[in-house]
Design a protein around this motif. Structure first.
Motif, short mmCIF file in Angstrom:
data_model
loop_
_atom_site.label_atom_id
_atom_site.label_comp_id
_atom_site.label_asym_id
_atom_site.label_seq_id
_atom_site.Cartn_x
_atom_site.Cartn_y
_atom_site.Cartn_z
N MET A 147 0.81 -1.22 0.00
CA MET A 147 0.00 0.00 0.00
C MET A 147 0.85 1.27 0.00
O MET A 147 0.36 2.35 0.34
N LEU A 148 2.11 1.16 -0.39
CA LEU A 148 3.02 2.31 -0.35
C LEU A 148 3.42 2.81 -1.73
O LEU A 148 4.32 3.63 -1.85
N GLY A 149 2.76 2.32 -2.77
CA GLY A 149 3.14 2.71 -4.13
C GLY A 149 2.91 4.19 -4.41
O GLY A 149 1.97 4.79 -3.88
N ASP A 150 3.76 4.77 -5.25
CA ASP A 150 3.50 6.13 -5.75
C ASP A 150 2.21 6.12 -6.56
O ASP A 150 1.43 7.06 -6.51
N ILE A 151 2.02 5.04 -7.31
CA ILE A 151 0.76 4.78 -8.02
C ILE A 151 0.34 3.36 -7.64
O ILE A 151 1.13 2.43 -7.73
N THR A 152 -0.92 3.22 -7.23
CA THR A 152 -1.44 1.89 -6.87
C THR A 152 -2.53 1.50 -7.84
O THR A 152 -3.56 2.19 -7.95
N ILE A 153 -2.29 0.41 -8.56
CA ILE A 153 -3.23 -0.12 -9.54
C ILE A 153 -3.79 -1.43 -8.99
O ILE A 153 -3.07 -2.19 -8.34
N ALA A 154 -5.06 -1.70 -9.23
CA ALA A 154 -5.65 -2.98 -8.81
C ALA A 154 -6.38 -3.61 -9.98
O ALA A 154 -7.05 -2.92 -10.75
N GLU A 155 -6.23 -4.92 -10.11
CA GLU A 155 -7.03 -5.63 -11.11
C GLU A 155 -8.49 -5.65 -10.67
O GLU A 155 -8.80 -5.75 -9.49
N GLN A 156 -9.35 -5.59 -11.66
CA GLN A 156 -10.80 -5.54 -11.42
C GLN A 156 -11.25 -6.69 -10.51
O GLN A 156 -10.90 -7.84 -10.73
N GLY A 157 -12.00 -6.37 -9.45
CA GLY A 157 -12.59 -7.38 -8.58
C GLY A 157 -11.65 -8.02 -7.58
O GLY A 157 -12.04 -8.92 -6.85
N SER A 158 -10.40 -7.56 -7.50
CA SER A 158 -9.43 -8.16 -6.57
C SER A 158 -9.84 -7.95 -5.12
O SER A 158 -10.36 -6.90 -4.75
N THR A 159 -9.56 -8.96 -4.28
CA THR A 159 -9.77 -8.85 -2.84
C THR A 159 -8.52 -8.26 -2.22
O THR A 159 -7.43 -8.79 -2.38
N ILE A 160 -8.69 -7.15 -1.49
CA ILE A 160 -7.55 -6.45 -0.89
C ILE A 160 -7.92 -6.08 0.53
O ILE A 160 -8.93 -5.39 0.76
N GLY A 161 -7.15 -6.53 1.50
CA GLY A 161 -7.46 -6.20 2.88
C GLY A 161 -6.42 -6.74 3.84
O GLY A 161 -5.48 -7.41 3.43
N PHE A 162 -6.61 -6.46 5.11
CA PHE A 162 -5.70 -6.99 6.14
C PHE A 162 -6.35 -8.21 6.79
O PHE A 162 -6.02 -9.33 6.46
N ALA A 163 -7.29 -8.01 7.69
CA ALA A 163 -8.02 -9.13 8.29
C ALA A 163 -9.18 -9.52 7.38
O ALA A 163 -9.61 -8.75 6.52
N GLY A 164 -9.69 -10.74 7.57
CA GLY A 164 -10.81 -11.22 6.78
C GLY A 164 -12.10 -10.47 7.09
O GLY A 164 -12.29 -9.95 8.19
N LYS A 165 -13.00 -10.45 6.10
CA LYS A 165 -14.26 -9.72 6.25
C LYS A 165 -15.08 -10.24 7.43
O LYS A 165 -15.62 -9.45 8.22
N ARG A 166 -15.13 -11.56 7.61
CA ARG A 166 -15.93 -12.14 8.69
C ARG A 166 -15.38 -11.76 10.05
O ARG A 166 -16.11 -11.48 10.99
N VAL A 167 -14.03 -11.74 10.16
CA VAL A 167 -13.39 -11.36 11.42
C VAL A 167 -13.75 -9.92 11.79
O VAL A 167 -14.07 -9.60 12.94
N ILE A 168 -13.72 -9.02 10.79
CA ILE A 168 -14.05 -7.62 11.03
C ILE A 168 -15.51 -7.48 11.43
O ILE A 168 -15.85 -6.75 12.37
N GLN A 169 -16.40 -8.18 10.73
CA GLN A 169 -17.83 -8.12 11.06
C GLN A 169 -18.09 -8.57 12.48
O GLN A 169 -18.84 -7.94 13.22
N ASP A 170 -17.44 -9.67 12.89
CA ASP A 170 -17.65 -10.19 14.25
C ASP A 170 -17.07 -9.25 15.30
O ASP A 170 -17.57 -9.19 16.43
N THR A 171 -16.02 -8.51 14.93
CA THR A 171 -15.38 -7.60 15.89
C THR A 171 -16.21 -6.34 16.09
O THR A 171 -16.46 -5.92 17.23
N ILE A 172 -16.65 -5.73 14.99
CA ILE A 172 -17.39 -4.46 15.12
C ILE A 172 -18.89 -4.67 15.24
O ILE A 172 -19.64 -3.72 15.49
N ARG A 173 -19.34 -5.93 15.04
CA ARG A 173 -20.76 -6.31 15.17
C ARG A 173 -21.66 -5.47 14.26
O ARG A 173 -22.72 -5.00 14.67
N GLU A 174 -21.19 -5.29 13.04
CA GLU A 174 -21.97 -4.58 12.03
C GLU A 174 -21.86 -5.31 10.70
O GLU A 174 -20.85 -5.95 10.42
#
Length: 257
Positions: free
Chosen positions: A191-218
């Motif tokens: 995440m430190l690029g001067d320019i950051t390009i992403a391929e269409q539909g790529s999954t990008i994150g730190f923790a998993g979506k389910r872990v975040i949902q269970d943590t913030i309860r939203e």
């Protein structure tokens, strides 16, 4: 293995059609993971490309064992991928511009980052500095390599320091995020690029979506941690279809070089 179902729309594609269409669904444009060899073939000319040999390191610094010995896992994946580790470093060209390019190999232990990957990124940064040319990295990783414990986590500040070296010397650093880019890789050099390009539909994150949902309860949005969502929220500069990726890189490097 001749037919593959699209996980997004359910369309069934023959493997030859999928390869001809750059591993992209011809109905809904879902981007399947692309092998490292296919990606190199797509982007670079053989005549202009030379693989940079990575530094040799000792295997298994912690003498780690789970269901298998770490040394045995490395042997298994080296035989399967015909690569020493989860990173390939190239001295190559894109368009008329010389670049140093690093590619993470998801087929090698999920593209996990250990000492070898960290060392390869540092070597790539130093090579780009010597050649005074842009450094481009394609990410595809589940994060740090657990079999190397704290040593794998230390690759995060190590790679950040390598990027800072490029910044200090005004060497362009471009990151292309591909499916998936997660964990300690996202939390460091990805995440430190001067320019950051992403391929269409790529999954990008730190923790998993389910872990975040269970943590913030939203409930989180359906497209949470997808490339398009990150672009809308300012974390990615360009979201690109795979067939347009080469031209996009040529244009970006042409502008900033």
């Amino acid at each position: 293995n001749l037919w593959q179902n699209c996980p997004s729309c359910g369309n069934m594609m023959h493997h030859k059609d999928l390869k001809e269409n750059l591993q992209v669904c011809n109905t809904c444009n879902h981007h399947f993971r692309m092998s490292i060899d296919d990606r190199i073939e797509l982007l670079f000319s053989k005549n202009d490309t030379k693989e940079i040999e990575l530094d040799k390191i000792s295997d298994d610094p912690l003498n780690f064992s789970d269901k298998k010995k770490y040394k045995d896992r490395l042997k298994e994946y080296r035989k399967k991928t015909k690569r020493e580790d989860a990173f390939v470093l190239l001295d190559t060209k894109i368009g008329q511009s010389n670049i140093v390019c690093g590619l993470m190999n998801f087929e090698f232990m999920g593209g996990s980052m250990g000492r070898a990957v960290g060392g390869a990124i540092v070597k790539g940064a130093k090579t780009a500095l010597e050649k005074k040319c842009p450094f481009v990295i394609f990410t595809s990783s589940g994060g740090a390599r657990m079999q190397e414990g704290i040593i794998s986590l230390m690759q995060m500040p190590r790679t950040v320091a390598a990027v800072e070296l490029l910044n200090q010397n005004k060497i362009p650093y471009i990151v292309v995020l591909t499916e998936p880019t997660t964990g300690g890789v996202t939390a460091s050099f990805a995440m430190l690029g001067d320019i950051t390009i992403a391929e269409q539909g790529s999954t990008i994150g730190f923790a998993g979506k389910r872990v975040i949902q269970d943590t913030i309860r939203e409930e989180l949005p359906i497209d949470f941690q997808k490339a398009e969502y990150l672009k809308d929220h300012g974390m990615v500069d360009i979201v690109c279809h795979r067939k347009d990726l080469k031209n996009t890189l040529e244009n970006v490097i042409g502008y900033i070089s």
